[in-house]
Scaffold this active site. Structure first.
Site, PDB file in Angstrom:
ATOM      1  CB  CYS A  65      51.089  75.004  43.472  1.00 14.37           C
ATOM      2  SG  CYS A  65      50.389  74.404  42.628  1.00 14.37           S
ATOM      3  N   GLY A  66      50.511  76.960  40.861  1.00 15.75           N
ATOM      4  CA  GLY A  66      48.887  77.978  40.757  1.00 15.75           C
ATOM      5  C   GLY A  66      48.141  77.710  41.755  1.00 15.75           C
TER       6      GLY A  66
END
Length: 179
Positions: free
Chosen positions: A57-58
């Protein structure tokens, strides 16, 4: 049209909890990432920050800030990570793979639970408690993305919810911990 509205309500909003959901965070025992059991009753007298996590995930670099927060405040705060694969399949790994990733890349030493679901039909009971005002007596919410944070005070009461974009080092998070 009505069926489409019902479909979207089901897809985006938590269903009514099934079965008995504990009335206190301290009643929960959950499987740990390495096969151990995480017993929330052991955390009485400390604040608890619960975070749903993902490896792809970012927001994944927040693991570093979570670990720093845990190290700094471990006398008064415990962080519990809950890996989940609910958002764009960003946590596809097994518990062993997740554990290896967390240790190797971020040196995570705070408790990590086994992978669960944080929304939908198979939402884990601890997240039913966190997201339903009838249980947590604070606020109903939905988990919008990975790395959403729930802060519980020393008495076991949910007192704050922080979005995924709010970093663990954010002044609002620090202030809530230091209260």
């Amino acid at each position: 049209m009505l069926s489409m509205m019902l479909f979207f309500k089901f897809l985006f909003f938590a269903p009514a909890p099934k079965g008995d959901v504990p009335t206190s965070i301290y009643d929960f025992k959950v499987a740990g990432l390495t096969g151990n059991t995480i017993d929330f009753s052991q955390f009485k007298g400390k604040k608890i920050l619960i975070v749903n996590t993902a490896s792809k995930c970012g927001f994944t670099p927040q693991y570093k800030d979570l670990e720093a927060l845990y190290e700094k405040y471990k006398d008064k705060l415990v962080i519990v990570g809950f890996p989940s694969n609910n958002f764009l399949w960003q946590e596809p790994g097994s518990n062993d793979e997740i554990n290896s990733f967390c240790e190797k890349n971020y040196g995570v030493s705070f408790p990590m639970a086994a992978k669960i679901s944080v929304k939908g039909r198979d939402m884990a009971p601890v997240y039913q408690w966190l997201t339903n005002k009838d249980y947590n007596h604070y606020k109903s919410s939905s988990v919008k993305w990975n790395f959403q944070k729930y802060l519980i005070n020393e008495k076991g009461e949910l007192v704050a919810i922080f979005s995924s974009a709010t970093k663990p080092s954010d002044p609002d998070v620090i202030s809530a911990i230091e209260k």
